[in-house]
Motif scaffolding. Structure first.
Motif, PDB file in Angstrom:
ATOM      1  N   TRP A  57       0.627  -1.291   0.039  1.00  0.00           N
ATOM      2  CA  TRP A  57       0.192  -0.008  -0.136  1.00  0.00           C
ATOM      3  C   TRP A  57       0.654   1.237   0.408  1.00  0.00           C
ATOM      4  CZ3 TRP A  57      -3.097   1.819   4.568  1.00  0.00           C
ATOM      5  CH2 TRP A  57      -3.912   2.587   4.772  1.00  0.00           C
ATOM      6  N   HIS A 106      -2.285   3.870  -3.675  1.00  0.00           N
ATOM      7  CA  HIS A 106      -2.847   2.198  -4.097  1.00  0.00           C
ATOM      8  C   HIS A 106      -2.754   1.561  -3.518  1.00  0.00           C
ATOM      9  CE1 HIS A 106      -5.730   5.480  -6.178  1.00  0.00           C
ATOM     10  NE2 HIS A 106      -6.206   4.555  -6.875  1.00  0.00           N
ATOM     11  N   TRP A 107      -2.781   0.276  -4.204  1.00  0.00           N
ATOM     12  CA  TRP A 107      -2.005  -0.930  -3.450  1.00  0.00           C
ATOM     13  C   TRP A 107      -1.328  -1.573  -4.528  1.00  0.00           C
ATOM     14  CZ3 TRP A 107      -6.356   0.988  -1.709  1.00  0.00           C
ATOM     15  CH2 TRP A 107      -7.758   0.081  -1.913  1.00  0.00           C
ATOM     16  N   VAL A 165       2.613   2.733  -9.171  1.00  0.00           N
ATOM     17  CA  VAL A 165       1.969   3.038  -8.370  1.00  0.00           C
ATOM     18  C   VAL A 165       1.002   4.498  -7.354  1.00  0.00           C
ATOM     19  CG1 VAL A 165       0.622   2.169  -5.975  1.00  0.00           C
ATOM     20  CG2 VAL A 165       2.121   1.137  -7.438  1.00  0.00           C
ATOM     21  N   GLN A 166      -0.294   4.728  -7.473  1.00  0.00           N
ATOM     22  CA  GLN A 166      -0.765   5.813  -7.535  1.00  0.00           C
ATOM     23  C   GLN A 166      -1.004   6.270  -5.564  1.00  0.00           C
ATOM     24  OE1 GLN A 166      -3.901   7.599  -9.634  1.00  0.00           O
ATOM     25  NE2 GLN A 166      -3.856   5.611 -10.262  1.00  0.00           N
ATOM     26  N   ASN A 224      -2.118  -1.772  -8.872  1.00  0.00           N
ATOM     27  CA  ASN A 224      -2.761   0.294  -8.692  1.00  0.00           C
ATOM     28  C   ASN A 224      -3.813   0.159  -8.737  1.00  0.00           C
ATOM     29  OD1 ASN A 224      -1.460   2.376  -8.794  1.00  0.00           O
ATOM     30  ND2 ASN A 224      -1.274   2.792 -11.199  1.00  0.00           N
ATOM     31  N   VAL A 225      -4.824  -0.516  -7.479  1.00  0.00           N
ATOM     32  CA  VAL A 225      -5.552  -0.491  -6.809  1.00  0.00           C
ATOM     33  C   VAL A 225      -6.474   0.449  -5.836  1.00  0.00           C
ATOM     34  CG1 VAL A 225      -7.785  -2.270  -6.267  1.00  0.00           C
ATOM     35  CG2 VAL A 225      -5.985  -2.985  -7.011  1.00  0.00           C
ATOM     36  N   GLY A 226      -6.806   0.812  -5.937  1.00  0.00           N
ATOM     37  CA  GLY A 226      -7.268   1.861  -5.393  1.00  0.00           C
ATOM     38  C   GLY A 226      -9.068   2.511  -4.696  1.00  0.00           C
ATOM     39  N   GLN A 262      -7.286  10.791   2.101  1.00  0.00           N
ATOM     40  CA  GLN A 262      -6.904   9.224   1.698  1.00  0.00           C
ATOM     41  C   GLN A 262      -6.780   7.926   1.914  1.00  0.00           C
ATOM     42  OE1 GLN A 262      -3.840  10.358  -1.524  1.00  0.00           O
ATOM     43  NE2 GLN A 262      -4.867  11.325  -3.267  1.00  0.00           N
ATOM     44  N   ALA A 312      -8.889   4.358   2.283  1.00  0.00           N
ATOM     45  CA  ALA A 312      -8.515   3.298   1.726  1.00  0.00           C
ATOM     46  C   ALA A 312      -8.686   2.375   3.074  1.00  0.00           C
ATOM     47  CB  ALA A 312      -7.067   3.609   1.561  1.00  0.00           C
TER      48      ALA A 312
END
Length: 208
Positions: free
Chosen positions: A16, A187-188, A183-184, A205-207, A44, A48
């Motif tokens: 993460w 995000h993870w 990766v933003q 890059n999941v958020g 954020q 998350a």
């Protein structure tokens, strides 16, 4: 609760990235300088954490830099876990570039900046090599997974550290790395370790 596929236990590691900082917004090189998350980054992290808390996590480890420890705090509250700190999860050391904006780096270090833009894994100016970065982060991932076989680990780290740590773990070839997006913030990446297959990437890059 362990993940199982057939008769095999699957160990899961979520990497993460920390929340937004003022230096992210300014395009200023942070590297291993201790820059805190800002209000946006804290929001954020809170959002998350509500998603990540759905996982039955047994272990959480963060970079020792405050932008990661602060990002981990809302999830720690929701899960009751006490995050450990590991300096090996720090961002890539950017040497002489740390603290400078991208235009300043381009002006002061044009040759090494050009090498970096061309994906040179060791561009100079005291910047940590991709090999060294990948080695320390991938080792941390492996060791964390060994501690909770069949369980879930969340590692809170940094954009470059996550990208190159995952690349080293999975054996991605050097020429592939420029094609992989960073990766933003907050995000993870979702990794799975299954005995019969080894390491695999489930999501990137999941958020929220």
């Amino acid at each position: 609760m362990s993940l199982e596929r057939g008769t095999e236990q699957i160990t899961r590691v979520l990497l993460w990235r920390h929340g937004n900082t003022d230096w992210n917004a300014e395009q200023r090189v942070q590297g291993q300088l201790d820059v805190p998350v800002n209000d946006r980054g804290r929001a954020q992290a809170q959002a998350a954490a509500a998603v990540l808390a759905r996982h039955e996590t047994q272990l959480m480890i963060t970079s020792d830099l405050s932008r990661c420890t602060r990002t981990a705090a809302p999830l720690a509250e929701l899960t009751g876990l006490t995050p450990e700190r590991d300096a090996r999860l720090r961002e890539r050391n950017f040497g002489d570039w740390q603290g400078l904006t991208t235009p300043e780096v381009r002006e002061r270090f044009p040759e090494s900046y050009a090498r970096w833009r061309a994906a040179d894994p060791d561009p100079g100016d005291g910047i940590e090599s991709i090999a060294d970065l990948g080695k320390r982060v991938s080792e941390t991932i492996r060791q964390a997974a060994e501690r909770v076989p069949g369980g879930t680990v969340i590692l809170v780290s940094h954009g470059g550290a996550i990208k190159y740590g995952v690349a080293a773990l999975l054996g991605w070839p050097e020429e592939m790395l420029p094609t992989v997006a960073p990766v933003q913030n907050c995000h993870w990446v979702d990794l799975m370790l299954q005995p019969s297959y080894g390491w695999r990437i489930s999501a990137y890059n999941v958020g929220v």
